[in-house]
Write a protein that holds these residues in place. Structure first.
Motif, short mmCIF file in Angstrom:
data_model
loop_
_atom_site.label_atom_id
_atom_site.label_comp_id
_atom_site.label_asym_id
_atom_site.label_seq_id
_atom_site.Cartn_x
_atom_site.Cartn_y
_atom_site.Cartn_z
N ARG A 1 28.31 -0.16 23.60
CA ARG A 1 27.04 0.46 23.22
C ARG A 1 27.18 1.97 23.07
NH1 ARG A 1 25.56 2.71 27.89
NH2 ARG A 1 26.01 1.63 29.82
N LEU A 2 28.26 2.56 23.62
CA LEU A 2 28.49 4.00 23.48
C LEU A 2 29.28 4.35 22.22
CD1 LEU A 2 29.35 4.94 27.18
CD2 LEU A 2 27.13 5.06 26.01
N CYS A 3 29.76 3.33 21.51
CA CYS A 3 30.50 3.57 20.27
C CYS A 3 29.55 4.12 19.21
CB CYS A 3 31.14 2.28 19.77
SG CYS A 3 32.48 1.68 20.81
N GLY A 4 30.01 5.17 18.53
CA GLY A 4 29.23 5.72 17.43
C GLY A 4 27.92 6.35 17.83
N ASP A 5 27.82 6.80 19.08
CA ASP A 5 26.56 7.41 19.53
C ASP A 5 26.54 8.93 19.35
OD1 ASP A 5 28.26 8.22 21.55
OD2 ASP A 5 27.03 7.46 23.19
N GLY A 6 27.59 9.47 18.72
CA GLY A 6 27.65 10.91 18.48
C GLY A 6 28.17 11.73 19.65
N ILE A 7 28.57 11.06 20.72
CA ILE A 7 29.10 11.75 21.90
C ILE A 7 30.53 11.28 22.14
CG2 ILE A 7 28.84 12.09 24.40
CD1 ILE A 7 25.84 11.43 23.99
N GLN A 8 31.45 12.24 22.33
CA GLN A 8 32.85 11.90 22.56
C GLN A 8 33.03 11.32 23.96
OE1 GLN A 8 35.55 15.19 22.84
NE2 GLN A 8 37.35 13.90 22.59
N HIS A 9 33.53 10.06 24.03
CA HIS A 9 33.87 9.43 25.30
C HIS A 9 35.37 9.23 25.43
CE1 HIS A 9 29.64 8.73 26.14
NE2 HIS A 9 29.52 8.21 24.93
N THR B 1 39.30 10.58 24.43
CA THR B 1 39.96 11.84 24.08
C THR B 1 40.34 11.90 22.60
OG1 THR B 1 42.09 10.94 24.78
CG2 THR B 1 40.86 12.24 26.40
N THR B 2 40.55 10.77 21.97
CA THR B 2 40.93 10.72 20.55
C THR B 2 39.73 10.60 19.62
OG1 THR B 2 41.08 8.32 20.61
CG2 THR B 2 43.09 9.56 21.16
N TRP B 3 38.54 10.57 20.13
CA TRP B 3 37.31 10.35 19.37
C TRP B 3 37.28 8.95 18.75
CZ3 TRP B 3 33.02 13.51 18.95
CH2 TRP B 3 33.14 14.80 19.46
N ALA B 4 38.12 8.04 19.22
CA ALA B 4 38.16 6.68 18.68
C ALA B 4 36.82 5.97 18.84
CB ALA B 4 39.27 5.87 19.36
N ASP B 5 36.07 6.34 19.85
CA ASP B 5 34.76 5.71 20.07
C ASP B 5 33.76 6.09 18.99
OD1 ASP B 5 34.99 8.30 21.44
OD2 ASP B 5 32.94 7.94 22.12
N GLU B 6 34.02 7.14 18.26
CA GLU B 6 33.10 7.57 17.19
C GLU B 6 33.58 7.17 15.80
OE1 GLU B 6 30.08 8.81 17.92
OE2 GLU B 6 30.75 8.40 19.96
N TYR B 7 34.91 7.02 15.62
CA TYR B 7 35.43 6.78 14.29
C TYR B 7 36.05 5.40 14.06
CZ TYR B 7 34.66 11.76 14.00
OH TYR B 7 34.06 12.99 14.02
N ILE B 8 36.50 4.74 15.12
CA ILE B 8 37.20 3.46 14.95
C ILE B 8 36.42 2.31 15.59
CG2 ILE B 8 39.32 2.18 15.46
CD1 ILE B 8 40.77 4.89 15.59
N CYS B 9 35.84 2.55 16.68
CA CYS B 9 35.20 1.54 17.53
C CYS B 9 34.20 0.69 16.77
CB CYS B 9 34.52 2.26 18.70
SG CYS B 9 33.70 1.26 19.90
#
Length: 160
Positions: free
Chosen positions: A142-150, A152-160
């Motif tokens: 649910r934190l993927c793509g939420d605009g907040i870096q979780h 270190t690679t920002w994978a949660d915003e761009y790949i997840c």
């Protein structure tokens, strides 16, 4: 002979009721919701999560999950199955907090340590190197793509 047996049975029952004879120890281990470690109440039906024991809220009908003999000297007074020892010798968490995705120990030993033996991230989690200390190696999807870096690679915003 029948009278003697009847008297013996009555005396034994009375001695047990008065606490003069030791009672057979009760196995309190049970599996609570989502396969988490639990504590079995006296009714032998209700299974409360380990972390609900000694939380100052009676979850068992007779309040046995909050009794002084159980909660008097935490964690030493708890049955071993309710306790998970963290990597730091002075730290512990309730057994149901092991492998829950959260860094309850503070050093991730309840999520990544060899004693924790946690399975890999489940379908509701994303595997990465998180920045937020509350997580260890997985973050909730649910934190993927939420605009907040979780991660270190920002994978949660761009790949997840």
């Amino acid at each position: 002979s029948a009278t003697a047996l009847l008297i013996l049975a009555a005396a034994t029952s009375l001695a047990l009721a008065l606490g003069l004879l030791p009672r057979t120890p009760v196995n309190r281990f049970c599996v609570a919701s989502k396969n988490k470690t639990g504590f079995l109440c006296d009714d032998r039906e209700t299974c409360v999560l380990a972390s609900q024991v000694c939380d100052r809220v009676s979850n068992c009908r007779n309040g046995e999950d909050e009794q002084e003999k159980l909660c008097g000297d935490l964690p030493h007074s708890l049955p071993g199955f309710l306790v998970f020892r963290c990597g730091h010798p002075a730290r512990w968490v309730y057994a149901d907090q092991r492998c829950d995705g959260m860094n309850d120990c503070g050093d991730c030993s309840d999520e990544l340590g060899s004693l924790a033996a946690c399975p890999p991230c489940g379908p509701e989690w994303w595997s990465c190197s998180p920045v937020l200390y509350e997580f260890c190696s997985c973050i909730p999807r649910r934190l993927c793509g939420d605009g907040i870096q979780h991660c270190t690679t920002w994978a949660d915003e761009y790949i997840c």
